[in-house]
Write an enzyme that holds these catalytic residues in place. Structure first.
Site, mmCIF file in Angstrom:
data_model
loop_
_atom_site.group_PDB
_atom_site.id
_atom_site.type_symbol
_atom_site.label_atom_id
_atom_site.label_comp_id
_atom_site.label_asym_id
_atom_site.label_seq_id
_atom_site.Cartn_x
_atom_site.Cartn_y
_atom_site.Cartn_z
ATOM 1 N N GLY A 44 -7.485 15.427 10.597
ATOM 2 C CA GLY A 44 -6.705 14.124 10.413
ATOM 3 C C GLY A 44 -7.483 13.371 9.177
ATOM 4 O O GLY A 44 -8.534 13.872 8.678
ATOM 5 N N HIS A 62 -10.033 8.639 16.472
ATOM 6 C CA HIS A 62 -10.892 8.830 15.473
ATOM 7 C C HIS A 62 -10.208 8.036 14.268
ATOM 8 O O HIS A 62 -10.715 7.442 13.638
ATOM 9 C CB HIS A 62 -11.365 10.367 15.221
ATOM 10 C CG HIS A 62 -12.318 10.518 13.696
ATOM 11 N ND1 HIS A 62 -13.282 10.917 14.166
ATOM 12 C CD2 HIS A 62 -11.829 10.333 12.587
ATOM 13 C CE1 HIS A 62 -13.802 11.274 12.611
ATOM 14 N NE2 HIS A 62 -12.975 10.523 11.867
ATOM 15 N N HIS A 78 -10.604 4.318 12.058
ATOM 16 C CA HIS A 78 -10.712 4.338 10.447
ATOM 17 C C HIS A 78 -9.792 3.004 9.909
ATOM 18 O O HIS A 78 -10.357 2.552 9.025
ATOM 19 C CB HIS A 78 -10.261 5.622 10.005
ATOM 20 C CG HIS A 78 -11.126 6.795 9.435
ATOM 21 N ND1 HIS A 78 -12.498 6.368 9.093
ATOM 22 C CD2 HIS A 78 -11.363 7.779 10.086
ATOM 23 C CE1 HIS A 78 -13.166 7.603 8.930
ATOM 24 N NE2 HIS A 78 -12.402 8.638 9.629
HETATM 25 CO CO CO Z 1 -12.914 10.413 9.914
#
Ligand code: CO
Length: 162
Positions: free
Chosen positions: A46, A132, A136
């Site tokens: 990712g 996750h 960000h």
């Molecule tokens: Co990351």
């Protein structure tokens, strides 16, 4: 497509809240293509736009499952279920890993590169990756919320002990 530089932890851009995408043009498509190439060549699952220095709500994910490449523009988590605590890493934090509590299942609403809305559900690793990467976009790193952080050598020791 072109590979971009991955911003490392400590740089301001990783702690900022990203702005929504409003124009679905070729500039966005280039960003998505570049992010995917950058993620793949770094063996990541990712990548979020701030990790290549762009403060926009754009994410790419590919955990190697049947979904293949997933492109998410302006993603929002609409529901979550259960709990899991798995080891995470991040391309912006090459020297640390950590156990993070995440939902075991999430449903995310987002737009594709053409501005069409869709939903995707993920569990296990995909749920982790979705959470996750969306974190960000809000300036949250896994290192901020991990239950426990381990260096590479600590992780090796831990694996040997098992
Ligand atoms: Co990351």
């Amino acid at each position: 497509m072109a590979k971009r530089n991955i911003v490392k932890r400590g740089e301001d851009v990783l702690t900022k809240k990203c702005r929504e995408v409003t124009v679905f043009d070729d500039k966005l498509w280039t960003l998505l293509d570049d992010m995917y190439e950058t993620m793949k060549s770094a063996n990541g699952v990712g990548l979020a736009a701030p990790q290549v220095g762009i403060l926009r709500r754009v994410v790419v994910v590919d955990v190697g499952d049947a979904n293949g490449k997933i492109e998410l523009v302006n993603p929002v988590v609409v529901s979550m279920k259960g709990k899991q605590c798995e080891l995470e890493g991040c391309l912006s934090v090459p020297d640390l890993w950590g156990y993070v509590v995440r939902p075991s299942k999430v449903k995310v609403k987002a737009f594709d590169r053409y501005g069409k809305e869709f939903q995707i559900e993920g569990e296990k690793l995909l749920a982790v990756a979705l959470c996750h990467e969306i974190d960000h976009l809000n300036g949250i790193m896994f290192t901020d919320i991990a239950e426990e952080l381990l260096t590479g050598s600590e992780l090796e020791e831990r694996k040997k002990g098992r």
